[in-house]
Design a protein around this motif. Structure first.
Motif, mmCIF file in Angstrom:
data_model
loop_
_atom_site.group_PDB
_atom_site.id
_atom_site.type_symbol
_atom_site.label_atom_id
_atom_site.label_comp_id
_atom_site.label_asym_id
_atom_site.label_seq_id
_atom_site.Cartn_x
_atom_site.Cartn_y
_atom_site.Cartn_z
ATOM 1 N N ALA A 19 0.850 -1.192 0.000
ATOM 2 C CA ALA A 19 0.000 0.000 0.000
ATOM 3 C C ALA A 19 0.888 1.245 0.000
ATOM 4 N N GLY A 20 1.925 1.222 0.835
ATOM 5 C CA GLY A 20 2.864 2.343 0.887
ATOM 6 C C GLY A 20 3.665 2.491 -0.396
ATOM 7 N N LEU A 21 4.076 1.362 -0.971
ATOM 8 C CA LEU A 21 4.863 1.409 -2.205
ATOM 9 C C LEU A 21 4.063 1.999 -3.362
ATOM 10 N N PHE A 22 2.807 1.578 -3.493
ATOM 11 C CA PHE A 22 1.970 2.108 -4.572
ATOM 12 C C PHE A 22 1.730 3.604 -4.387
ATOM 13 N N LEU A 23 1.551 4.014 -3.141
ATOM 14 C CA LEU A 23 1.369 5.437 -2.846
ATOM 15 C C LEU A 23 2.610 6.226 -3.265
ATOM 16 N N ALA A 24 3.796 5.699 -2.898
ATOM 17 C CA ALA A 24 5.053 6.361 -3.250
ATOM 18 C C ALA A 24 5.285 6.335 -4.762
ATOM 19 N N PHE A 25 4.946 5.202 -5.403
ATOM 20 C CA PHE A 25 5.142 5.061 -6.846
ATOM 21 C C PHE A 25 4.307 6.093 -7.600
ATOM 22 N N GLY A 26 3.078 6.303 -7.137
ATOM 23 C CA GLY A 26 2.215 7.301 -7.771
ATOM 24 C C GLY A 26 2.819 8.684 -7.708
ATOM 25 N N GLY A 27 3.403 9.024 -6.552
ATOM 26 C CA GLY A 27 4.047 10.320 -6.407
ATOM 27 C C GLY A 27 5.275 10.456 -7.289
ATOM 28 N N GLU A 28 6.053 9.374 -7.408
ATOM 29 C CA GLU A 28 7.262 9.401 -8.231
ATOM 30 C C GLU A 28 6.928 9.529 -9.715
ATOM 31 N N ILE A 29 5.956 8.742 -10.178
ATOM 32 C CA ILE A 29 5.679 8.674 -11.612
ATOM 33 C C ILE A 29 5.071 9.982 -12.123
ATOM 34 N N ASN A 30 4.403 10.725 -11.222
ATOM 35 C CA ASN A 30 3.855 12.021 -11.618
ATOM 36 C C ASN A 30 4.957 13.047 -11.895
ATOM 37 N N GLN A 31 6.152 12.785 -11.338
ATOM 38 C CA GLN A 31 7.259 13.718 -11.510
ATOM 39 C C GLN A 31 8.036 13.466 -12.804
ATOM 40 N N MET A 32 7.731 12.334 -13.474
ATOM 41 C CA MET A 32 8.552 11.936 -14.619
ATOM 42 C C MET A 32 7.723 11.802 -15.887
ATOM 43 N N GLU A 33 8.378 11.968 -17.018
ATOM 44 C CA GLU A 33 7.732 11.734 -18.300
ATOM 45 C C GLU A 33 7.819 10.250 -18.648
ATOM 46 N N SER A 34 6.694 9.644 -19.028
ATOM 47 C CA SER A 34 6.658 8.220 -19.346
ATOM 48 C C SER A 34 7.057 8.016 -20.813
ATOM 49 N N THR A 35 8.344 7.929 -21.089
ATOM 50 C CA THR A 35 8.862 7.721 -22.437
ATOM 51 C C THR A 35 9.173 6.243 -22.640
ATOM 52 N N SER A 36 9.572 5.886 -23.864
ATOM 53 C CA SER A 36 9.941 4.495 -24.133
ATOM 54 C C SER A 36 11.159 4.094 -23.307
ATOM 55 N N ASP A 37 12.086 5.043 -23.102
ATOM 56 C CA ASP A 37 13.252 4.746 -22.266
ATOM 57 C C ASP A 37 12.844 4.480 -20.821
ATOM 58 N N PHE A 38 11.837 5.213 -20.356
ATOM 59 C CA PHE A 38 11.338 5.004 -18.996
ATOM 60 C C PHE A 38 10.845 3.569 -18.830
ATOM 61 N N TYR A 39 10.035 3.094 -19.774
ATOM 62 C CA TYR A 39 9.493 1.735 -19.672
ATOM 63 C C TYR A 39 10.580 0.684 -19.896
ATOM 64 N N LYS A 40 11.583 1.020 -20.704
ATOM 65 C CA LYS A 40 12.726 0.120 -20.879
ATOM 66 C C LYS A 40 13.454 -0.049 -19.539
ATOM 67 N N GLY A 41 13.617 1.057 -18.829
ATOM 68 C CA GLY A 41 14.259 1.002 -17.519
ATOM 69 C C GLY A 41 13.440 0.217 -16.516
ATOM 70 N N VAL A 42 12.129 0.436 -16.514
ATOM 71 C CA VAL A 42 11.241 -0.275 -15.589
ATOM 72 C C VAL A 42 11.286 -1.784 -15.857
ATOM 73 N N LEU A 43 11.268 -2.174 -17.144
ATOM 74 C CA LEU A 43 11.324 -3.598 -17.505
ATOM 75 C C LEU A 43 12.631 -4.222 -17.037
ATOM 76 N N SER A 44 13.731 -3.515 -17.219
ATOM 77 C CA SER A 44 15.030 -4.024 -16.796
ATOM 78 C C SER A 44 15.064 -4.261 -15.287
ATOM 79 N N ILE A 45 14.519 -3.316 -14.523
ATOM 80 C CA ILE A 45 14.496 -3.459 -13.066
ATOM 81 C C ILE A 45 13.548 -4.580 -12.641
#
Length: 242
Positions: A106-132
């Motif tokens: 619950a805490g992680l999803f809350l934090a993730f929402g705050g983080e993702i709003n600060q960033m642009e969701s580009t193809s490189d972003f999703y490439k990084g997420v997939l790698s992690i």
């Protein structure tokens, strides 16, 4: 001015002497029990999986996403550990573990929402997420395998040998795949690499192995979920991430 593979190679180059010395000491003890052939293969496989493949995927992913996002994605691995253990070894997940996971995520999803709003969701972003995400899977497999092997071979000896194999795997990968040199980089790179080797590789790896020995892989994975909170705070103060 350093790429992911070079930085990982430097980290493991500085770490390897510590692990080799510790492995030699563990094997020279009077109560030492020699590995069986199967244990040798298991230790080599887990070492390469947990700290070679995982670390490589992690460093590659960090080229595309922030340290805060990286931690949040990586720390789905406690869920993977619990689910894989239940699936493969028929270990029952207790109600307390389910509760711990529910609160944590619950805490992680809350934090993730705050983080993702600060960033642009580009193809490189999703490439990084997939790698992690792939890094989380391989590290979960390492934690599970550790929980099976450590009781029979000992935490210190297990860690010394798995990390030695991981370090050698990283260095072989570097010398095969990279044209860069490890010996003409700025001093700052070597200082950070050495600090990463000692404080983010050698010491934590022994603490994790001993923790798994004492509380089991499932609980060790859940306790490790403090990582995202710690990283978000440190990324804010040290890296000045939003």
């Amino acid at each position: 001015p350093v790429d992911a593979v070079t930085l990982l190679a430097l980290r493991m180059m500085f770490s390897l002497p510590f692990f080799v010395l510790s492995a030699s000491y563990s094997s020279s003890k009077s109560d030492n029990v020699k590995f069986t052939a199967r244990q040798w293969w298991s230790v080599a496989l887990l070492g390469c999986l947990g700290y070679y493949v995982s670390s490589l995927l992690d460093f590659v992913g960090l080229q595309y996403i922030s340290a805060g996002i990286e931690r949040l994605v990586l720390f789905i691995y406690p869920t993977l550990v619990l689910l894989m253990t239940a699936l493969f070894f028929k270990v029952k997940i207790t109600s307390r573990q389910w509760l711990a996971l529910a609160v944590t995520y619950a805490g992680l999803f809350l934090a993730f929402g705050g983080e993702i709003n600060q960033m642009e969701s580009t193809s490189d972003f999703y490439k990084g997420v997939l790698s992690i995400f792939l890094c989380a899977i391989t590290f979960a497999l390492y934690i599970i395998g550790s929980g099976r092997l450590i009781p029979s071979v000992g935490s210190s000896k297990f860690n010394s040998y798995t990390m030695s194999f991981a370090s050698m795997g990283v260095l072989v990968h570097f010398f095969i795949s990279s044209d860069n040199s490890l010996f003409d980089l700025p001093l700052e790179v070597y200082v950070y690499s050495f600090l990463m080797a000692v404080f983010a590789t050698v010491i934590p790896s022994y603490l994790i192995a001993e923790g798994i020995k004492r509380v089991g892989s499932d609980n060790a994975a859940i306790i490790g979920s403090v990582g995202p909170v710690s990283t978000i705070l440190q990324a804010y103060f040290i890296l000045h991430e939003p």
